[in-house]
Design an enzyme around this catalytic site. Structure first.
Site, short mmCIF file in Angstrom:
data_model
loop_
_atom_site.label_atom_id
_atom_site.label_comp_id
_atom_site.label_asym_id
_atom_site.label_seq_id
_atom_site.Cartn_x
_atom_site.Cartn_y
_atom_site.Cartn_z
N LYS A 11 38.89 31.90 38.59
CA LYS A 11 38.03 31.78 39.77
C LYS A 11 38.03 30.36 40.34
O LYS A 11 38.37 29.40 39.66
CB LYS A 11 36.63 32.31 39.46
CG LYS A 11 36.71 33.85 39.35
CD LYS A 11 35.42 34.56 39.31
CE LYS A 11 35.74 36.08 39.32
NZ LYS A 11 34.60 36.91 38.96
N ARG A 51 36.67 39.54 31.05
CA ARG A 51 37.60 40.18 32.00
C ARG A 51 38.60 39.12 32.45
O ARG A 51 38.20 38.12 33.04
CB ARG A 51 36.80 40.72 33.18
CG ARG A 51 37.62 41.41 34.25
CD ARG A 51 36.73 41.86 35.40
NE ARG A 51 37.49 42.52 36.44
CZ ARG A 51 38.16 41.87 37.38
NH1 ARG A 51 38.15 40.57 37.42
NH2 ARG A 51 38.85 42.54 38.29
#
Ligand code: PMM
Length: 269
Positions: free
Chosen positions: A209, A248
């Site tokens: 991210k 994840r």
């Protein structure tokens, strides 16, 4: 127990870190097979990009992208999770053999989702979410981000249980990057134990991210998405120590290394 590793297969033309790479069904299936061979415990198949600013695909488009991939990976013996905010897509994926629903809106985006999950008796990941990607960053406003994310997730638990979902089926996720600034993400990560303390399983999704691209770097010198796996390994080591149920990720081998190291630290006298 070692956190489970959920490997990501984004069947989208525009996901922020791997958009377009696995967009052809054949490529997405091959990617899922590789993630499994590398040791992923769950494969998360998604057909809608949630990158900030993204527009939504039609239901038909989302079904066309995901269902053949779910079917093939289930056929290979994978435990598959369907990453969708739409009950119709979730239902089709469950029919195709998926065994859990990963709803980044925690059941908020589609009023039919909680009832579907209740009826099918499957696990649901309820992620913290404040609105669709197109304008979600305008909602990144918090007084106390940890308390507010926790309270809003407790609200999702109440709504899901109210619709008949077994409380034990609900997995919580702070939603890194969703209506959050970099600072919000770091604070949530640091205080992840406040979420694991609610007594539900917790999933953490920091992989590649943007906040990991910017940290420690001047503007214009950010790590590109594919250069963020070392940073991701560090956040996942931290999440392991905080007691998450699963992480994840896009890169499985570096994640398994990070988990091994964190667990060795934890187990040391
Ligand atoms: N992040 C993305 C997509 N789905 N699901 C859960 N439960 N948690 C997340 O943090 C999450 C998610 C966006 O990342 P991607 O575009 O790399 O898939």
């Amino acid at each position: 127990m070692r956190p489970l590793v959920m490997g990501v297969v984004n069947v989208t033309p525009d996901s922020f870190s791997d958009g377009g790479v696995w967009f052809e069904p054949g490529a997405a299936i091959a990617r899922g097979r590789d993630l499994l061979a590398q040791g992923a415990d769950i494969i998360d198949v998604g057909g809608e990009s949630t990158r900030p600013g993204a527009l939504r695909p039609s239901v038909e488009e989302e079904l066309d992208r995901t269902i053949p991939v779910v079917e093939s990976l289930v056929g290979l013996g994978a435990v598959v999770s369907i990453d969708t905010m739409r009950a119709t897509v979730a239902a089709a994926a469950l029919d195709a053999g998926a065994s859990m629903v990963n709803d980044v809106s925690g059941g908020l985006a589609d009023p039919d989702m909680p009832g579907l999950v209740a009826e099918r008796h499957v696990d649901i990941v309820a992620m913290h979410w404040r609105g669709h990607a197109v304008d979600m960053q305008t909602r990144a406003v918090y007084g106390d981000v940890v308390a507010e994310v926790r309270a809003e997730l407790e609200g999702r638990i109440t709504a899901l249980v109210g619709a008949g979902v077994d409380e034990r089926r609900i997995i919580l996720d702070p939603g890194f990057g969703f209506a959050k600034t970099a600072e919000h993400n770091w604070t949530l990560l640091k205080h992840l134990d406040r979420l694991t303390g609610l007594g539900h399983r917790v999933l953490a999704g920091t992989s590649r991210k943007a906040f990991l691209g910017r940290v420690g770097r001047d503007a214009g010198h950010e790590r590109l998405p594919l250069q963020r796996d070392v940073a991701t390994a560090v956040t996942n080591a931290y999440a392991t120590l905080a007691g998450v149920w699963a992480v994840r990720v896009h890169d499985v081998p570096s994640t398994l290394d990070a988990i091994d190291v964190a667990r060795a630290i934890e187990a040391a006298p």
